[in-house]
Design a protein around this motif. Structure first.
Motif, PDB file in Angstrom:
ATOM      1  N   PHE A  12      46.572  84.225  27.445  1.00  0.00           N
ATOM      2  CA  PHE A  12      47.009  85.574  27.758  1.00  0.00           C
ATOM      3  C   PHE A  12      48.083  85.514  28.841  1.00  0.00           C
ATOM      4  O   PHE A  12      48.041  84.664  29.727  1.00  0.00           O
ATOM      5  N   GLN A  13      49.031  86.442  28.778  1.00  0.00           N
ATOM      6  CA  GLN A  13      50.080  86.502  29.786  1.00  0.00           C
ATOM      7  C   GLN A  13      49.482  86.712  31.174  1.00  0.00           C
ATOM      8  O   GLN A  13      49.965  86.176  32.178  1.00  0.00           O
ATOM      9  N   SER A  14      48.400  87.476  31.234  1.00  0.00           N
ATOM     10  CA  SER A  14      47.741  87.727  32.520  1.00  0.00           C
ATOM     11  C   SER A  14      47.224  86.434  33.134  1.00  0.00           C
ATOM     12  O   SER A  14      47.257  86.259  34.363  1.00  0.00           O
ATOM     13  N   PHE A  15      46.784  85.505  32.294  1.00  0.00           N
ATOM     14  CA  PHE A  15      46.298  84.229  32.814  1.00  0.00           C
ATOM     15  C   PHE A  15      47.456  83.362  33.282  1.00  0.00           C
ATOM     16  O   PHE A  15      47.365  82.676  34.304  1.00  0.00           O
ATOM     17  N   ARG A  16      48.567  83.396  32.525  1.00  0.00           N
ATOM     18  CA  ARG A  16      49.732  82.623  32.961  1.00  0.00           C
ATOM     19  C   ARG A  16      50.241  83.131  34.310  1.00  0.00           C
ATOM     20  O   ARG A  16      50.638  82.344  35.179  1.00  0.00           O
ATOM     21  N   SER A  17      50.186  84.445  34.507  1.00  0.00           N
ATOM     22  CA  SER A  17      50.583  85.023  35.800  1.00  0.00           C
ATOM     23  C   SER A  17      49.613  84.612  36.892  1.00  0.00           C
ATOM     24  O   SER A  17      50.018  84.340  38.034  1.00  0.00           O
ATOM     25  N   LEU A  18      48.326  84.566  36.552  1.00  0.00           N
ATOM     26  CA  LEU A  18      47.314  84.142  37.526  1.00  0.00           C
ATOM     27  C   LEU A  18      47.579  82.714  37.976  1.00  0.00           C
ATOM     28  O   LEU A  18      47.575  82.414  39.183  1.00  0.00           O
ATOM     29  N   LYS A  19      47.815  81.812  37.026  1.00  0.00           N
ATOM     30  CA  LYS A  19      48.062  80.412  37.373  1.00  0.00           C
ATOM     31  C   LYS A  19      49.289  80.272  38.261  1.00  0.00           C
ATOM     32  O   LYS A  19      49.282  79.490  39.224  1.00  0.00           O
ATOM     33  N   LYS A  20      50.326  81.014  37.940  1.00  0.00           N
ATOM     34  CA  LYS A  20      51.553  80.960  38.739  1.00  0.00           C
ATOM     35  C   LYS A  20      51.274  81.449  40.161  1.00  0.00           C
ATOM     36  O   LYS A  20      51.681  80.813  41.148  1.00  0.00           O
ATOM     37  N   GLY A  21      50.561  82.575  40.268  1.00  0.00           N
ATOM     38  CA  GLY A  21      50.259  83.132  41.582  1.00  0.00           C
ATOM     39  C   GLY A  21      49.367  82.227  42.406  1.00  0.00           C
ATOM     40  O   GLY A  21      49.591  82.042  43.610  1.00  0.00           O
ATOM     41  N   LEU A  22      48.365  81.637  41.761  1.00  0.00           N
ATOM     42  CA  LEU A  22      47.478  80.723  42.473  1.00  0.00           C
ATOM     43  C   LEU A  22      48.213  79.466  42.902  1.00  0.00           C
ATOM     44  O   LEU A  22      47.972  78.934  43.992  1.00  0.00           O
ATOM     45  N   GLY A  23      49.117  78.982  42.057  1.00  0.00           N
ATOM     46  CA  GLY A  23      49.884  77.788  42.406  1.00  0.00           C
ATOM     47  C   GLY A  23      50.737  78.020  43.638  1.00  0.00           C
ATOM     48  O   GLY A  23      50.815  77.164  44.531  1.00  0.00           O
TER      49      GLY A  23
END
Length: 288
Positions: A12-23
């Motif tokens: 999901f795009q929301s998960f890709r955004s989460l990974k980016k933000g957490l990184g």
């Protein structure tokens, strides 16, 4: 053939955004942790700690009266937890909106339900099923750090009993956390939260996201319907349907298939050849 290239890895795009933000946040926290450890290491080597702190305060033009080093370290690391939990809640909210764009039916929260519980109920049918799917070690790990966040953010003592009960529960999962997340320490109590707790909750949240992507992937017919409506806006503010713009390649089935595959991968993670071909069949039907 390497199965990594033959297996669909929908996200999901929301998960890709989460990974980016957490990184991005990980890098900030790691740098901050270096500063803390350097400061406390230097402080431990000086005989007159108060004078050392005052000298630093004067050097950097920061007014410091007195500080409890133990409280100083704990508070900063509790802030790490609060910040990561905020990102998790943002992910849950964005995931809910995205999921509803695929599957519109969603039951609103009832009194006493958390956002996470509501998400699990809607995606897996019941909270019991949801906990089983994401694994109870992950669920209760998340819940423990949620109570830590609440205690830090609101200074609420009403949940202290639950905080202690959840701590005892998650301590029994030490082996699971070691194997799954390479965490060589068990979760700490509220006043002893450290950098390892930050690493653990970050991995727990990522694991939740991975599981949702793996187990909540919409079927290929739904993916075809979604991608068939995707539009891009040109520099002249003209909206172009991405799939229809590729129709000029239909006379070359290989190029068309690859172009659709690239479009799917950019929107849904990584789609394997079998799923791609099934989606193309559905697209041809939708756009006929």
């Amino acid at each position: 053939m390497n199965r990594d290239y033959t297996k669909t890895k929908f996200s999901f795009q929301s998960f890709r955004s989460l990974k980016k933000g957490l990184g991005e946040f990980d890098a900030v926290v790691e740098c901050n942790e270096l500063a803390i450890r350097e400061f406390t290491s230097n402080l431990s080597k000086t005989l007159d700690k108060e004078s050392y702190i005052q000298a630093l305060a004067e050097k950097h033009s920061v007014k410091v009266d007195t500080v409890s080093i133990k409280l100083f370290e704990s508070r900063i690391r509790q802030f790490y937890i609060m910040s990561v939990m905020q990102k998790a809640e943002q992910f849950f909210d964005e995931f809910k909106k995205e999921y509803k764009s695929y599957i519109p039916e969603w039951t609103d929260k009832k009194d006493g339900e958390t956002d996470f519980d509501n998400l699990l109920i809607n995606t897996f049918g019941s909270l019991k099923n949801g906990i089983r799917e994401i694994e109870e070690e992950v669920y209760f790990g998340y819940e423990y750090y949620r109570f830590v966040r609440n205690r830090f953010a609101h200074s609420e003592e009403k949940d202290n009993k639950k905080l202690k009960l959840y701590l005892q529960k998650v301590k029994t999962y030490k082996l699971f956390y070691n194997i799954t997340f390479h965490s060589n320490r068990e979760p700490n109590e509220y006043k002893e939260i450290d950098f390892n707790d930050f690493l653990l909750i970050t991995n727990i949240i990522k694991n939740i996201g991975y599981t949702l992507c793996e187990k909540c992937k919409p079927n290929n017919q739904i993916l075809a319907e979604i991608i068939s409506k995707k539009e891009i806006t040109t520099k002249s503010n003209k909206k172009i349907n991405q799939v229809k713009s590729l129709s000029k390649l239909k006379n070359n089935s290989h190029r068309y298939s690859n172009a659709i595959g690239n479009l799917l991968n950019s929107n849904f993670g990584r789609i394997n050849e079998t799923d791609r071909n099934e989606i193309i069949i559905n697209l041809n039907r939708i756009l006929a």
